[in-house]
Design a protein around this motif. Structure first.
Motif, PDB file in Angstrom:
ATOM      1  N   ALA A 133      43.977  31.287  49.974  1.00  0.00           N
ATOM      2  CA  ALA A 133      44.894  32.486  50.120  1.00  0.00           C
ATOM      3  C   ALA A 133      46.325  31.937  50.730  1.00  0.00           C
ATOM      4  O   ALA A 133      47.432  32.468  50.460  1.00  0.00           O
ATOM      5  CB  ALA A 133      44.171  33.610  51.134  1.00  0.00           C
ATOM      6  N   GLU A 134      46.144  31.061  51.445  1.00  0.00           N
ATOM      7  CA  GLU A 134      47.342  30.491  52.144  1.00  0.00           C
ATOM      8  C   GLU A 134      48.303  29.687  51.111  1.00  0.00           C
ATOM      9  O   GLU A 134      49.203  29.648  51.270  1.00  0.00           O
ATOM     10  CB  GLU A 134      46.887  29.674  53.525  1.00  0.00           C
ATOM     11  CG  GLU A 134      47.932  29.068  54.174  1.00  0.00           C
ATOM     12  CD  GLU A 134      48.746  30.149  55.125  1.00  0.00           C
ATOM     13  OE1 GLU A 134      49.602  29.759  55.900  1.00  0.00           O
ATOM     14  OE2 GLU A 134      48.632  31.461  55.124  1.00  0.00           O
ATOM     15  N   ILE A 135      47.274  29.136  50.281  1.00  0.00           N
ATOM     16  CA  ILE A 135      47.895  28.218  49.311  1.00  0.00           C
ATOM     17  C   ILE A 135      48.753  29.160  48.178  1.00  0.00           C
ATOM     18  O   ILE A 135      49.913  29.033  48.029  1.00  0.00           O
ATOM     19  CB  ILE A 135      46.876  27.175  48.495  1.00  0.00           C
ATOM     20  CG1 ILE A 135      46.473  26.182  49.376  1.00  0.00           C
ATOM     21  CG2 ILE A 135      47.572  26.633  47.318  1.00  0.00           C
ATOM     22  CD1 ILE A 135      45.277  25.448  48.762  1.00  0.00           C
ATOM     23  N   ASP A 136      48.225  30.480  48.065  1.00  0.00           N
ATOM     24  CA  ASP A 136      48.849  31.283  47.077  1.00  0.00           C
ATOM     25  C   ASP A 136      50.094  31.711  47.945  1.00  0.00           C
ATOM     26  O   ASP A 136      51.200  31.787  47.293  1.00  0.00           O
ATOM     27  CB  ASP A 136      47.901  32.684  47.258  1.00  0.00           C
ATOM     28  CG  ASP A 136      46.839  32.319  46.128  1.00  0.00           C
ATOM     29  OD1 ASP A 136      46.964  31.490  45.223  1.00  0.00           O
ATOM     30  OD2 ASP A 136      45.990  33.350  46.032  1.00  0.00           O
ATOM     31  N   ARG A 137      50.140  31.820  49.048  1.00  0.00           N
ATOM     32  CA  ARG A 137      51.234  32.535  49.790  1.00  0.00           C
ATOM     33  C   ARG A 137      52.423  31.311  49.845  1.00  0.00           C
ATOM     34  O   ARG A 137      53.553  31.607  49.667  1.00  0.00           O
ATOM     35  CB  ARG A 137      50.877  32.870  51.221  1.00  0.00           C
ATOM     36  CG  ARG A 137      50.023  34.131  51.187  1.00  0.00           C
ATOM     37  CD  ARG A 137      50.097  34.749  52.666  1.00  0.00           C
ATOM     38  NE  ARG A 137      49.065  34.038  53.669  1.00  0.00           N
ATOM     39  CZ  ARG A 137      47.856  34.227  53.627  1.00  0.00           C
ATOM     40  NH1 ARG A 137      47.103  35.230  53.044  1.00  0.00           N
ATOM     41  NH2 ARG A 137      46.820  33.402  54.473  1.00  0.00           N
ATOM     42  N   ALA A 138      51.931  30.145  50.021  1.00  0.00           N
ATOM     43  CA  ALA A 138      52.849  29.145  49.882  1.00  0.00           C
ATOM     44  C   ALA A 138      53.654  29.128  48.581  1.00  0.00           C
ATOM     45  O   ALA A 138      54.888  28.792  48.505  1.00  0.00           O
ATOM     46  CB  ALA A 138      52.172  27.743  50.122  1.00  0.00           C
TER      47      ALA A 138
END
Length: 488
Positions: free
Chosen positions: A419-424
């Motif tokens: 999810a954090e990679i998505d946001r990045a």
């Protein structure tokens, strides 16, 4: 205000006004050093909103000055080599010349008595395209506004062809029995067309794709068999020759065999991949397209034409009768009997621009090989871009390209939360757009956010690709650094 009408008395004013407009655009093209200024909606909207359209400027130069502020300054320029987002191509000069001519003469391609030579030029280009596809001597078609309209018309014909001779057919109740099949990465216009055609919500059967993003024919065969077993009607199979996200090309010969076996109409959506019709190196990638019942082509994607310039082609000209209506004030039935060529007899549109002229001018100046060479260049660029991505540990690339699209995402070394990679990645795309340094697209793969390069500009280089990848990585890392600071 008659002085503003284009006619024999205002020819010189037309020349000077259009020349002034062209000079503004040419100057902008010559000095544009990035694809976008990064202007926001909130910054630009007030400038548009404050214009009082009931108080004209009464002067072309003043109107062009205003247009510089409202449009030209902040337009997104597809000709820039770092515009890498959607299926928007830079356009060739002969086509732009054609655009200027067709706009001024303003022919309407619905009836012969409004277009004459324009009708015959469009018909010749339709014949040229069907010959390139290999649809046979009975083929025909008509220019459209774009791939969505072409897909709609093709599926309308498929729906009507599915009905003749069927025992117990009742309209519209029997529409619930119709099924059409398309891969899970097919264009959204397939489902949209089904709805517009009055088909049931479950009429579109989504067929899974393999790792190469091509329709799996084993799964298609299974669904066609189930359709027949359940007493349903296999109306059509939509094969994609150049998916929007991946540029993937479905296995056309195998799909054609299945359509023949199950009596389904085969429509090939080649809106993107139609550029291969002019390719001397890669034409084989769409072998099997000649077996289609209908084909969508978007010249404004891979033939480097201005929007809009598209067509729907059919194997059997007689099927176009399903779009034919006669009106005494426009195209009375007697005209068909007198062999007067009215294009409205084939089209979903009535009034229609002479968009075919742009392609005609392109072919007469550059030739088909010239178009094909440009498209081959961007396909080769995508192959080189894939090598860059595959060798770069910062990125995960989804699939080796068939055409000119690359789908990938930034994978930070120190972050494992998807999810954090998505946001990045979402942040990187947004920040890049805001900077105006480059424009890239986005999509989802397996529920995760990915970025996308659609490479349709032969002026783009691998150095451009590498530079944009560095910019993406920089923006993503900036987000992750700020996210870490917020967490601490």
């Amino acid at each position: 205000m008659r002085s503003h009408l284009l006619n024999d008395t205002t020819a010189e004013q037309y020349r000077s006004s259009v020349t002034e407009g062209i000079e503004r655009v040419a100057a902008k093209l010559a000095t544009t050093n990035r694809p976008f200024t990064g202007v926001t909606v909130d910054a630009l909207a007030p400038s548009i909103d404050r214009i009082d359209l009931d108080r004209p400027l009464l002067d072309t130069t003043a109107a062009l000055d205003e247009l510089e502020e409202l449009y030209l300054r902040d337009a997104i320029y597809f000709h820039h080599p770092r515009y890498l987002a959607h299926l928007n191509c830079p356009v060739v000069i002969p086509a732009v010349v054609g655009e200027a001519v067709l706009s001024a003469v303003n022919s309407s391609l619905d009836t012969w008595d409004q277009s004459a030579g324009g009708t015959l030029i469009e018909r010749r280009l339709i014949d040229w395209t069907t010959e390139r596809i290999g649809l046979g001597p009975a083929a025909d078609g008509v220019f459209t506004s774009g791939g969505t309209q072409s897909n709609l018309q093709a599926l309308l014909l498929a729906r009507e062809e599915a009905k003749p001779g069927r025992a117990g057919w009742e309209e519209p109740a029997s529409y619930a029995k119709l099924r059409l099949f398309a891969s899970e990465v097919s264009h959204f216009s397939v489902k949209k067309s089904a709805k517009l055609l009055g088909l049931s919500e479950d009429s579109v059967v989504s067929i899974p794709v393999g790792h190469d993003k091509r329709l799996q024919t084993v799964a298609l065969a299974h669904e066609l068999e189930r359709c027949r077993r359940d007493g349903l009607i296999p109306m059509a199979v939509v094969a994609t020759a150049g998916s929007t996200d991946f540029g993937s090309i479905d296995p056309l010969p195998e799909i054609a065999e299945l359509c023949e076996q199950f009596g389904a109409w085969l429509h090939v959506d080649a809106a993107y991949g139609c550029g291969l019709l002019t390719s001397r190196r890669n034409r084989h990638l769409i072998d099997g397209i000649e077996r289609a019942d209908s084909v969508t082509v978007d010249y404004h994607k891979s033939f480097f034409q201005p929007v809009s310039s598209s067509a729907v082609l059919v194997r059997d000209a007689a099927t176009l009768r399903h779009a034919t209506y006669h009106a005494e004030y426009l195209n009375p039935r007697r005209m068909a009997q007198e062999r007067i060529p009215n294009q409205v007899d084939k089209s979903l549109q009535t009034t229609r621009r002479f968009d075919a002229l742009k392609l005609w001018m392109t072919l007469r100046v550059m030739g088909a090989d010239g178009i094909g060479e440009l498209f081959d260049e961007v396909c080769e660029l995508a192959a080189d871009g894939w090598k860059l991505l595959a060798a770069d540990p910062r990125f995960d690339v989804v699939v080796q390209p068939s055409l000119s699209t690359l789908v990938f995402r930034y994978i930070p070394a120190a972050v494992t939360d998807p999810a954090e990679i998505d946001r990045a990645n979402l942040y990187a795309r947004k920040a890049l757009f805001a900077s105006g340094d480059a424009v890239v697209a986005g999509t989802k793969v397996g529920g995760r956010h990915y970025l996308k390069f659609t490479l349709l500009n032969p002026e783009t280089t691998t150095d451009d690709i590498a530079a944009v990848l560095d910019l993406i990585a920089g923006h993503a890392e900036q987000y992750l650094g700020e996210s870490l600071d917020r967490a601490s």
